[in-house]
Design an enzyme around this catalytic site. Structure first.
Site, PDB file in Angstrom:
ATOM      1  N   SER A 192       0.820  -1.217   0.000  1.00 29.14           N
ATOM      2  CA  SER A 192       0.000   0.000   0.000  1.00 29.14           C
ATOM      3  C   SER A 192       0.848   1.258   0.000  1.00 29.14           C
ATOM      4  O   SER A 192       0.319   2.350  -0.205  1.00 29.14           O
ATOM      5  CB  SER A 192      -0.967   0.006   1.176  1.00 29.14           C
ATOM      6  OG  SER A 192      -0.385  -0.543   2.317  1.00 29.14           O
ATOM      7  N   HIS A 233      -3.375  -3.415  -5.807  1.00 27.11           N
ATOM      8  CA  HIS A 233      -3.650  -2.902  -4.466  1.00 27.11           C
ATOM      9  C   HIS A 233      -5.123  -3.039  -4.110  1.00 27.11           C
ATOM     10  O   HIS A 233      -5.967  -2.298  -4.605  1.00 27.11           O
ATOM     11  CB  HIS A 233      -3.196  -1.434  -4.375  1.00 27.11           C
ATOM     12  CG  HIS A 233      -3.312  -0.855  -3.001  1.00 27.11           C
ATOM     13  ND1 HIS A 233      -3.590   0.462  -2.752  1.00 27.11           N
ATOM     14  CD2 HIS A 233      -3.183  -1.444  -1.776  1.00 27.11           C
ATOM     15  CE1 HIS A 233      -3.638   0.663  -1.448  1.00 27.11           C
ATOM     16  NE2 HIS A 233      -3.387  -0.467  -0.836  1.00 27.11           N
ATOM     17  N   GLU A 269      -6.461  -0.838  -7.154  1.00 27.01           N
ATOM     18  CA  GLU A 269      -5.570   0.073  -7.869  1.00 27.01           C
ATOM     19  C   GLU A 269      -4.536  -0.788  -8.595  1.00 27.01           C
ATOM     20  O   GLU A 269      -3.819  -1.563  -7.962  1.00 27.01           O
ATOM     21  CB  GLU A 269      -4.876   1.033  -6.890  1.00 27.01           C
ATOM     22  CG  GLU A 269      -5.827   2.017  -6.236  1.00 27.01           C
ATOM     23  CD  GLU A 269      -5.150   2.954  -5.221  1.00 27.01           C
ATOM     24  OE1 GLU A 269      -5.733   3.996  -4.925  1.00 27.01           O
ATOM     25  OE2 GLU A 269      -4.050   2.627  -4.724  1.00 27.01           O
ATOM     26  N   ASN A 274      -4.758   6.709  -1.053  1.00 31.03           N
ATOM     27  CA  ASN A 274      -4.032   7.133   0.140  1.00 31.03           C
ATOM     28  C   ASN A 274      -3.375   8.494  -0.045  1.00 31.03           C
ATOM     29  O   ASN A 274      -2.993   9.143   0.917  1.00 31.03           O
ATOM     30  CB  ASN A 274      -2.986   6.097   0.548  1.00 31.03           C
ATOM     31  CG  ASN A 274      -3.629   4.942   1.292  1.00 31.03           C
ATOM     32  OD1 ASN A 274      -4.724   5.082   1.829  1.00 31.03           O
ATOM     33  ND2 ASN A 274      -2.969   3.800   1.306  1.00 31.03           N
TER      34      ASN A 274
END
Ligand code: NAD
Length: 501
Positions: free
Chosen positions: A124, A145, A157, A195
């Site tokens: 991540s 991801h 992702e 993120n």
């Protein structure tokens, strides 16, 4: 070489923790033979046993066919040694988040597996480019991801490093769809899409707390009114302050200590004190027995406060809302659509929609209110008054806001208040991500809605707002704080020029 991954492709999942177990489950349910390996003794077998219980639970709830569950479980083969997985055509790695360990694993796997095998990492925060460094065929390594919990969260992702071959990313993109997910392409950059773009949701609100501008429960209520399922403070409490802080630090460090991403001392203090949120019993809120969570007061409507002259200024959606509300309430008013600002003139007082400047900068008998996003009656809405206003103004402004259908929340006179500041910075971050080729605008919207359940994507908010006004708001924040944090994304500035033309 052909890159297609079919049901016949055996999948090796390395790491049988939270993520690996979830990935093994969905791969097996999609029909693949799944090899599951973990360096911890019995971890893979235990994960399989736990998955069997999970799937049986789904069967008893009528959500899964009994034979489908049985077959999926039968397809999962816990391995005691990696060497037994040499027939795998795809690896999904979900081990400890450590660059050297991941690199070592992939180098070992490269020797073990066929040349055609695709190598995917569920990292991540680590650069996919860096993990691929040292591989014989770095072009076959890609990020895949997933989000936690894997079986429920739709987003994947698909992250390309500098050397990832496009066909490899495409194969993982197609596979994710076949596994019932919604894939989005991303370029390997700190935080990837979700993120990264989510950082201001935490950072801007931590900054408001740092300045003692407002209480956590007020922030949370105002952002829930936008449609976020949780406000930033309750969300950080849920994620864990320690986990959230570590993601923030990693994005900050990976961006060469760019002030945009600077972590908050408020958060560090909570982490240092062991106040991690729900899991430790205390964070922004107290979760211990008998603790009462503070809440804002319920909405109470108001009758029209005294005013001889009522004028609506401006012609944006918020001005229109004011026009509609006053018309419905049969108030005698005039409308000045050409006005340079949006809001209400009420005799000597002004009630202005925030443009990023504090009320104290704009005038004396003046209050600013936050950006209302929903049309829901009684929604919490922050407002602030000038430091030179009469003592009556706060109450007068609050009563007007209640009369207009809002639940007013008085806060310190901070630039851009809560919602306007948070959304503008989320949009700005998303604009920078697009500017830097991290993802497309549509990809950013999909990722934020599916990865973190945002009520809308940043480019959807942009479409309902005004690029010029957002740029102005950010420039005002920048002028107030004088730092790099509020610098406008080149993409957004260009968009504003384009719209103004
Ligand atoms: P976890 O601690 O639950 O599981 C990791 C597992 O990997 C453990 O069982 C451990 O024994 C095993 N392991 C460690 N080193 C190994 C090695 N060299 N070979 C084989 N097995 C090894 O962790 P997790 O939360 O499942 O995270 C795994 C990966 O997924 C990390 O890279 C993490 O960043 C990423 N990720 C986590 C989340 C999340 O919310 N937990 C979300 C997305 C991505």
């Amino acid at each position: 070489m052909s890159m297609a991954i079919t049901k016949e492709t055996a999948v090796l999942v390395v790491g049988a923790g939270i993520m690996g177990a979830g990935i093994a489950q969905i791969a097996a349910q999609a029909g693949h033979t799944v090899f599951l390996f973990d360096t911890k003794d019995h971890a893979a077998a235990e994960a399989k046993a736990k998955l069997a219980t999970t799937l049986e639970g789904l069967v008893s709830k009528g959500k899964l066919d009994a034979s489908a569950a049985e077959q999926a479980i039968a397809r999962i083969q816990p391995l005691s040694e990696l060497a037994k997985a040499s027939s795998a055509g795809l690896v999904v790695e979900a081990i400890i988040e450590n660059l050297d360990v991941k690199r070592g694993l992939f180098r070992q796997l490269e020797i073990l597996l066929g040349k055609e095998a695709i190598l995917a990492t569920n990292t991540s925060s680590i650069s996919v480019t860096a993990i691929a460094n040292g591989l014989q065929y770095p072009e076959r390594l890609v990020g895949m991801h997933f989000f936690n919990p894997v079986p429920l969260m739709k987003l994947v992702e698909v992250v390309s490093g500098l050397q990832t071959q496009p066909a490899v990313a495409e194969a993982i993109f197609e596979l994710s769809k076949a596994w019932g997910k919604v894939p989005v392409y991303a370029r390997s950059t700190p935080g990837f899409i979700v993120n990264r773009i989510a950082r201001p949701y935490y950072a801007e609100n931590l900054a408001l707390l740092h300045e003692q501008s407002v209480q956590p429960y007020v922030l949370d209520a105002c952002l829930r009114a936008v449609g976020f399922r949780m406000g930033p403070c309750e969300l950080m409490d849920l994620i864990g302050l320690d986990t959230n802080y570590s993601v923030t630090r990693s994005v900050y460090e990976a961006n060469f200590f760019d002030k945009r991403y600077v972590p908050s001392a408020v958060q560090r203090d909570l982490v240092d004190g062991g106040l991690f949120g729900r899991k430790s019993g205390q964070g922004f809120y107290d979760y211990r027995e008998a603790a009462v969570k503070p809440e804002i007061a319920h909405f109470t409507p108001a009758t029209m406060p005294a005013a001889n002259k009522v004028q609506v200024q401006g012609n944006c959606a918020v001005a229109q809302y004011l026009v509609d509300a006053l018309t419905t309430a049969k108030v005698n008013f005039t409308h000045l659509p050409e006005s340079a600002w949006t809001g209400l003139s009420l005799d000597e007082a002004e009630l202005r929609l925030t443009d990023g400047r504090p009320a104290s900068q704009l005038g004396k008998e003046l209050a600013v209110f936050d950006l209302p996003v929903s049309k829901q009656q009684g929604q919490p809405l922050a407002f602030a008054v000038s430091n030179r206003a009469s003592t009556e103004l706060a109450e007068y402004a609050a009563t007007w806001l209640r009369f207009l259908g809002f639940n007013p929340q008085l806060m310190a006179d901070s630039p851009a208040l809560i919602v306007a500041r948070t959304l503008a910075m989320l949009i700005n971050e998303a604009a920078d991500a697009v500017q830097q080729g991290v993802c497309s605008a549509a990809g950013a919207d999909a990722a934020m809605k599916l990865g973190v359940n945002y009520p809308a994507g940043p480019f959807e908010w942009l479409a309902g707002w005004d690029a010029g006004k957002i740029v102005q708001l950010l420039d005002h924040l920048d002028a107030f704080y004088r730092g790099e944090r509020y610098r406008v994304s080149p993409w957004l500035r260009h968009k504003a020029w384009q719209e103004a033309a």
